[in-house]
Write a protein that holds these residues in place. Structure first.
Motif, PDB file in Angstrom:
ATOM      1  N   LEU A   2       0.976  -1.218  -0.273  1.00  0.00           N
ATOM      2  CA  LEU A   2       0.132   0.182   0.074  1.00  0.00           C
ATOM      3  C   LEU A   2       0.715   1.551   0.022  1.00  0.00           C
ATOM      4  N   ILE A   3       0.324   2.539  -0.753  1.00  0.00           N
ATOM      5  CA  ILE A   3       0.995   3.390  -0.525  1.00  0.00           C
ATOM      6  C   ILE A   3      -0.146   4.461   0.017  1.00  0.00           C
ATOM      7  N   ARG A   4      -0.165   5.325   0.693  1.00  0.00           N
ATOM      8  CA  ARG A   4      -0.506   6.489   1.631  1.00  0.00           C
ATOM      9  C   ARG A   4      -0.024   7.477   2.198  1.00  0.00           C
ATOM     10  N   ASN A   5      -0.425   8.425   1.368  1.00  0.00           N
ATOM     11  CA  ASN A   5       0.800   9.813   1.591  1.00  0.00           C
ATOM     12  C   ASN A   5      -0.231  10.603   3.708  1.00  0.00           C
ATOM     13  N   LEU A   6       1.025  10.667   3.960  1.00  0.00           N
ATOM     14  CA  LEU A   6       0.757  11.187   4.912  1.00  0.00           C
ATOM     15  C   LEU A   6      -0.481  12.856   5.211  1.00  0.00           C
ATOM     16  N   MET A  27      -1.703   4.338   9.575  1.00  0.00           N
ATOM     17  CA  MET A  27      -0.571   5.021   8.558  1.00  0.00           C
ATOM     18  C   MET A  27      -1.051   3.439   7.811  1.00  0.00           C
TER      19      MET A  27
END
Lengths: 125, 125
Positions: A2-6, A27
């Motif tokens: 997964l890629i999840r932005n702050l 996160m």
């Protein structure tokens, strides 16, 4: 994977006793399948703080921005962006944002093991 | 307790096969007493990359700055500052810095468990 932005992950208020003006976003956590440790993002508004407490698991922290102090071992330590802090288990600690409303508050990530105490789920993991 | 700043911790070249223009600094590791997971800081210079590999432990990554891509599942994914990436165990992956020498390269933290495979030390923890 997964890629999840702050900046794009919504934060929710932390209701824990002793927390004041603190929000959190998970996160990477147990619900994402993380088998060993969880990454949480925190923001403490100016004048706010995390609980002054201890617990039977460690923290690994990276300060992302803002201004404030870290309470540990009876003293307030100034902290700044880029500071990495290791908080061993069972040691009293607290994150305190600057009281200046010209500041953005304190932003950091804080990692915890997903299990503690021989297999119990860690709160907030 | 320890406080150690990202910018003030010297990085050393990563000699692992397949790594090109990569440096690393241990921020919190086994030698600091971390019982469950380790935080490492990486910098990949423009044009460099980490090994394209897989291993039997996960990564939790936060991109701190720079430009590049993340290879996973047969594709290059663009990544940017603030991106949090979960890389499960046993999945092939690679971090690739932009080739532009006007960029600063890719900066990130990457956390790993300190033990894997039923009690063996994780390399680089």
């Amino acid at each position: 994977m997964l890629i999840r932005n702050l900046d794009e992950t919504p934060k929710s208020p932390v209701a824990m006793e002793g927390a004041d003006r603190v929000t959190m976003a998970m996160m990477i956590g147990r619900d994402d399948g993380a088998p060993n440790f969880a990454m949480r993002q925190f923001h403490i508004e100016p004048g706010g703080h995390s609980p002054r407490h201890s617990h039977d698991y460690e923290h690994e922290v990276l300060i992302l921005g803002g201004a404030g102090t870290f309470y540990f071992d009876g003293a307030d330590h100034p902290i700044k962006s880029g500071d990495v802090i290791y908080v061993p288990a069972d040691e009293e600690h607290q994150f305190i944002a600057s009281t200046s409303h010209e500041d953005e508050g304190l932003r950091f990530i804080c990692l915890v093991p997903v299990e503690r105490n021989c297999g119990s789920d860690t709160p907030g993991s």
